[in-house]
Design a protein around this motif. Structure first.
Motif, mmCIF file in Angstrom:
data_model
loop_
_atom_site.group_PDB
_atom_site.id
_atom_site.type_symbol
_atom_site.label_atom_id
_atom_site.label_comp_id
_atom_site.label_asym_id
_atom_site.label_seq_id
_atom_site.Cartn_x
_atom_site.Cartn_y
_atom_site.Cartn_z
ATOM 1 N N TYR A 1 -1.610 -16.493 6.103
ATOM 2 C CA TYR A 1 -2.293 -15.456 6.884
ATOM 3 C C TYR A 1 -1.395 -15.189 8.084
ATOM 4 N N PHE B 1 0.381 -18.193 9.773
ATOM 5 C CA PHE B 1 -0.293 -19.437 9.398
ATOM 6 C C PHE B 1 -0.299 -19.641 7.885
ATOM 7 N N ALA C 1 -2.010 -21.354 4.908
ATOM 8 C CA ALA C 1 -3.280 -22.003 4.574
ATOM 9 C C ALA C 1 -3.177 -22.835 3.301
ATOM 10 N N ASN D 1 -12.889 -29.284 7.009
ATOM 11 C CA ASN D 1 -12.877 -27.888 7.456
ATOM 12 C C ASN D 1 -11.452 -27.392 7.609
ATOM 13 N N GLY D 2 -11.203 -26.215 7.130
ATOM 14 C CA GLY D 2 -9.881 -25.617 7.295
ATOM 15 C C GLY D 2 -8.868 -26.116 6.287
ATOM 16 N N ALA D 3 -9.299 -26.903 5.300
ATOM 17 C CA ALA D 3 -8.354 -27.464 4.324
ATOM 18 C C ALA D 3 -7.752 -26.366 3.448
ATOM 19 N N GLY D 4 -8.494 -25.291 3.257
ATOM 20 C CA GLY D 4 -8.001 -24.211 2.402
ATOM 21 C C GLY D 4 -8.834 -24.025 1.143
ATOM 22 N N LYS D 5 -10.009 -24.662 1.090
ATOM 23 C CA LYS D 5 -10.855 -24.571 -0.113
ATOM 24 C C LYS D 5 -11.270 -23.121 -0.381
ATOM 25 N N THR E 1 -9.992 -20.415 0.757
ATOM 26 C CA THR E 1 -8.827 -19.586 0.468
ATOM 27 C C THR E 1 -8.443 -19.694 -1.005
ATOM 28 N N GLU F 1 -19.410 -24.158 -1.151
ATOM 29 C CA GLU F 1 -20.453 -24.597 -0.211
ATOM 30 C C GLU F 1 -21.789 -23.953 -0.575
ATOM 31 N N HIS G 1 -18.567 -30.306 1.196
ATOM 32 C CA HIS G 1 -18.252 -31.374 2.153
ATOM 33 C C HIS G 1 -19.016 -32.636 1.810
ATOM 34 N N PHE H 1 -11.621 -9.145 4.978
ATOM 35 C CA PHE H 1 -11.925 -10.456 5.570
ATOM 36 C C PHE H 1 -11.473 -10.532 7.021
HETATM 37 N N1 LIG Z 1 -8.537 -14.154 7.241
HETATM 38 C C1 LIG Z 1 -7.918 -15.181 7.833
HETATM 39 N N2 LIG Z 1 -7.002 -14.933 8.774
HETATM 40 C C2 LIG Z 1 -6.358 -15.958 9.375
HETATM 41 N N3 LIG Z 1 -6.564 -17.256 9.110
HETATM 42 C C3 LIG Z 1 -7.477 -17.560 8.185
HETATM 43 C C4 LIG Z 1 -8.211 -16.539 7.499
HETATM 44 N N4 LIG Z 1 -9.052 -17.141 6.639
HETATM 45 C C5 LIG Z 1 -8.860 -18.477 6.786
HETATM 46 N N5 LIG Z 1 -7.916 -18.735 7.710
HETATM 47 C C6 LIG Z 1 -7.424 -20.073 8.090
HETATM 48 O O1 LIG Z 1 -6.954 -20.717 6.953
HETATM 49 C C7 LIG Z 1 -7.332 -22.092 6.968
HETATM 50 C C8 LIG Z 1 -8.067 -22.420 5.696
HETATM 51 O O2 LIG Z 1 -9.316 -21.748 5.726
HETATM 52 P P1 LIG Z 1 -10.378 -21.906 4.574
HETATM 53 O O3 LIG Z 1 -11.532 -21.055 4.933
HETATM 54 O O4 LIG Z 1 -9.724 -21.687 3.272
HETATM 55 O O5 LIG Z 1 -10.790 -23.441 4.738
HETATM 56 P P2 LIG Z 1 -11.982 -24.243 4.063
HETATM 57 O O6 LIG Z 1 -11.398 -25.441 3.440
HETATM 58 O O7 LIG Z 1 -12.798 -23.353 3.240
HETATM 59 O O8 LIG Z 1 -12.786 -24.691 5.369
HETATM 60 P P3 LIG Z 1 -14.356 -24.873 5.562
HETATM 61 O O9 LIG Z 1 -14.699 -26.214 5.070
HETATM 62 O O10 LIG Z 1 -14.510 -24.783 7.036
HETATM 63 O O11 LIG Z 1 -15.026 -23.752 4.831
HETATM 64 C C9 LIG Z 1 -8.152 -22.317 8.206
HETATM 65 O O12 LIG Z 1 -7.341 -22.914 9.191
HETATM 66 C C10 LIG Z 1 -8.546 -20.939 8.628
HETATM 67 O O13 LIG Z 1 -8.609 -20.862 10.040
#
Ligand SMILES: Nc1ncnc2c1ncn2[C@@H]1O[C@H](COP(=O)(O)OP(=O)(O)OP(=O)(O)O)[C@@H](O)[C@H]1O
Ligand SMILES: [Mg+2]
Lengths: 250, 411
Positions: A17, A20, A22, A42-46, A48, A164, A196, B409
């Motif tokens: 992104y 960043f 992900a 949280n933020g692992a990338g699931k 995504t 989730e 989680h 998004f």
């Molecule tokens: N549209 C976006 N723009 C910028 N960064 C993003 C975007 N979507 C997600 N991220 C970042 O990418 C990383 C992975 O996000 P993701 O939502 O895939 O995590 P997750 O494992 O689903 O977390 P959670 O358990 O909180 O749902 C995070 O650090 C998030 O901040």
């Protein structure tokens, strides 16, 4: 013996992104007949990763195929075969559950008889009851999530992506959901289950992948992961793997 | 597929009482109120001033004939068309007017002539001369009566010389209204018609457009729509169709509003006469249409609804929430108000054909032309074409946005 089909094939997928990153080169595959867990902090990338599989996001590099179709080259074929639920999904407030289900059945090209039969099936499986004829704006969290799930599986997709999906549900609604997921463990099907909550994963998942900061720490059957980490339950194994991952990253 | 998507958004709109009221009731109430109420109010106000007996202060004495003329009601066919004034003695005319004791006051510093040929003397008239109330009431009446008094004295004198009234006016002017009958009927408020029509297209489409874009994001329903096997182009077309339908519905009800006010005005003008009714007739923005005019109007409205809907959707999809979308869309009203203000002075502008090629503005001018019965088919077609091209470009923009991860998004 018939050969099992590979329902999910992810090869070296990255996703950025802006600056960043992900997802940093994730590879995974899963056969039919599994409930596959995707775990990670949280933020692992699931989310995504699951959105890439649902064709909502494009991988920056690497390839992913769902039910045999490449997400970039055949997105419409993929969409025909996946149902997606995530915790943040809602429903049009001024439509009833039944109207939502009918409207989506139409989008999947189902005829009237098919639609009504399928709604009756889901009504029984998800215990929807009178919920179906109440406007979605008046739903409780549990009612809403059940209808969201029913909507996602209206066309009876072979691949189900649950991100989730149990968040915010009380124990009754969660029970219904988990039983529903267990019933999808069948030939020709694959359910991806991100959560989680380790106890949920232990109950429904055949195999799990643990994702941390965009990388896979491990993939395997739960007993194997417990043996590999020497821990007594998945939550402890999870911590041990995540800490190990952090130490390796340092 | 497109229709399925549209039906879903339309059903949602149909269930929303507030939006429904804004789409249907508002044009039906607001338009007659504006295009009829305003002129009626003004007409009846001026008519009222004519009928009322205002007090006029007098300092000193006036010639008897002038006093009588001021106090006398003007009759026509047994009806009072203009009431006289009541004369009251005052000492300070300026103060008397300022304090509101009298509506006007008159003072003759030197005795006034009672026959023509006795020279000229000044009559001072005190009044709030710029107030519409004084002009329509006491001040106007005094001026009229004095004019007539002068004329009577002059005519008397001419008669003594053996000359007739025509001596005073060797040449008289007779003006004949050469504007087309539709323009005469449409009145000075005609510019309100295109303005309100476009305004209602905008406000009618707004709720559906936001609901179908930012609203879907906010409720978390957009993602489920985008993972269904429907092509993005179908999603956008469906939403465009739904928005255009509500926008057009609103526009149709606004036309109905104008037709109703035209009907009411016709009935009203038949039962009344006098200056008040004349003013109502001259001001009122009323609509009377031929079949061709109606079709042209519909074509213009539909194409305007399409371009406005495409704009609303292109903007709405960028917003993350209903509220955010509203803040982006609110300034759009200016896009319609500003041209409408210019339209008011359309008479002074010499409009080149290029004007009709301007999306929306061209339609406004064309609608005004139709209302005035002066429309040319080529200009109408150009205006419609301009809207359609604009709508196509904006739809492509919206389609691009629906396919962009950063837009869908955004967080
Ligand atoms: N549209 C976006 N723009 C910028 N960064 C993003 C975007 N979507 C997600 N991220 C970042 O990418 C990383 C992975 O996000 P993701 O939502 O895939 O995590 P997750 O494992 O689903 O977390 P959670 O358990 O909180 O749902 C995070 O650090 C998030 O901040
Ligand atoms: Mg997530």
């Amino acid at each position: 013996m018939t050969q099992t089909q590979t329902m999910l094939d992810i090869h070296n997928v990255t996703k950025t992104y802006g600056k960043f990153t992900a997802l940093k080169g994730v590879s995974l595959s899963a056969p039919e007949g599994e409930v596959f867990g995707l775990l990670g902090p949280n933020g692992a990338g699931k989310t995504t990763l699951l959105r890439i599989l649902a064709t909502l996001l494009r991988p920056t590099s690497g390839t992913a195929a769902v039910a045999g179709y490449d997400v970039l080259r055949r997105p419409e074929e993929v969409r025909r075969r996946v149902g997606v639920v995530n915790g943040g999904m809602g429903l049009p407030a001024r439509l009833t559950g039944r109207e939502v289900l009918r409207s989506f059945a139409g989008l999947y090209g189902m005829n009237r008889a098919q639609t009504e039969a399928r709604i009756a099936e889901l009504d029984a499986g998800l215990e929807l009851g009178r919920t179906l004829d109440v406007r979605a704006g008046d739903y409780s969290t549990g009612m809403k999530q059940k209808v969201v799930i029913a909507r996602a599986v209206i066309q009876d997709p072979p691949v189900l992506i649950l991100d989730e999906a149990a968040s915010g549900l009380d124990i009754f609604a969660r029970r219904t959901l988990l039983d529903f997921v267990l019933a999808t463990r069948a030939p020709g099907r694959l359910t991806l289950y991100s959560t989680h909550v380790m106890s949920e994963a232990e109950e429904v998942c055949d195999r799990v992948a643990i994702l941390h900061e965009g990388q896979l720490l491990t993939v395997g059957r739960i007993p194997d992961i417990l043996a590999q980490t020497g821990e007594g339950n998945l939550e402890r194994a999870f911590f041990s793997l995540v800490r190990g991952g952090e130490q390796r990253a340092v | 597929m497109v229709w399925r998507i549209a039906a879903r958004d339309l059903l949602s709109t149909l269930r929303d009482r507030r939006t429904l009221a804004a789409t249907i009731l508002m044009p039906l109430i607001l338009i007659p109120a504006l295009s009829l109420g305003l002129p009626l109010l003004l007409g009846s106000f001026i008519g009222g001033q004519q009928q009322e007996r205002q007090k006029v202060g007098v300092v000193g004495t006036l010639p008897l004939a002038l006093r009588t003329a001021l106090e006398q009601d003007e009759q026509q066919g047994g009806q009072t068309v203009r009431a006289g004034v009541t004369l009251v003695p005052v000492t300070d005319p300026g103060k008397a007017v300022q304090s509101g004791d009298v509506e006007a006051a008159i003072q003759a510093p030197a005795p006034l002539p009672t026959r023509a040929g006795q020279g000229s003397a000044e009559l001072e008239v005190y009044a709030k001369t710029s107030s519409l109330r004084a002009q329509a009431g006491a001040y106007g009446k005094v001026q009229d009566v004095v004019d007539r008094y002068n004329r009577t004295l002059t005519l008397d004198r001419l008669k003594g010389l053996g000359l007739g009234a025509d001596t005073l006016t060797p040449v008289t002017v007779k003006s004949i209204d050469a504007s087309p009958p539709q323009e005469q009927r449409s009145g000075q408020l005609a510019f309100l018609i295109p303005f309100l029509m476009l305004q209602f297209i905008l406000s009618g489409g707004m709720a559906t457009a936001i609901d179908a874009t930012a609203g879907e994001k906010e409720r978390g329903t957009l993602e489920s729509l985008l993972v269904s096997p429907v092509r993005r182009a179908e999603v956008v077309s469906g939403k465009l169709l739904a928005t255009t339908i509500t926008a057009l519905t609103s526009a149709c009800f606004s036309v109905a509003g104008f037709l109703i006010s035209g009907l009411v005005a016709a009935i009203f003008l038949k039962t009344r006469s006098g200056l008040g009714a004349d003013i109502t007739g001259a001001m009122g923005g009323q609509l009377s249409l031929t079949l061709g005019g109606t079709l042209a109007l519909l074509g213009l409205a539909a194409s305007a609804a399409l371009i406005i809907s495409a704009l609303l959707i292109a903007i709405g999809i960028y917003a993350r929430s209903f509220k955010e979308a509203q803040t982006y869309i609110a300034p759009l009203t200016l896009v319609i108000v500003l041209p409408a203000v210019m339209l008011q002075f359309a008479d002074f502008l010499t409009l080149s054909t290029a004007v009709y090629a301007a999306p929306l503005f061209g339609s406004m001018v064309s609608i005004l032309n139709i209302v005035k019965g002066a429309a040319q088919p080529s200009q109408i077609l150009l205006a419609i074409l301009a809207n359609l091209i604009g709508a196509a470009l904006l739809s492509l923009l919206a389609l691009r946005s629906f396919g962009r991860e950063e837009v869908i998004f955004r967080n």
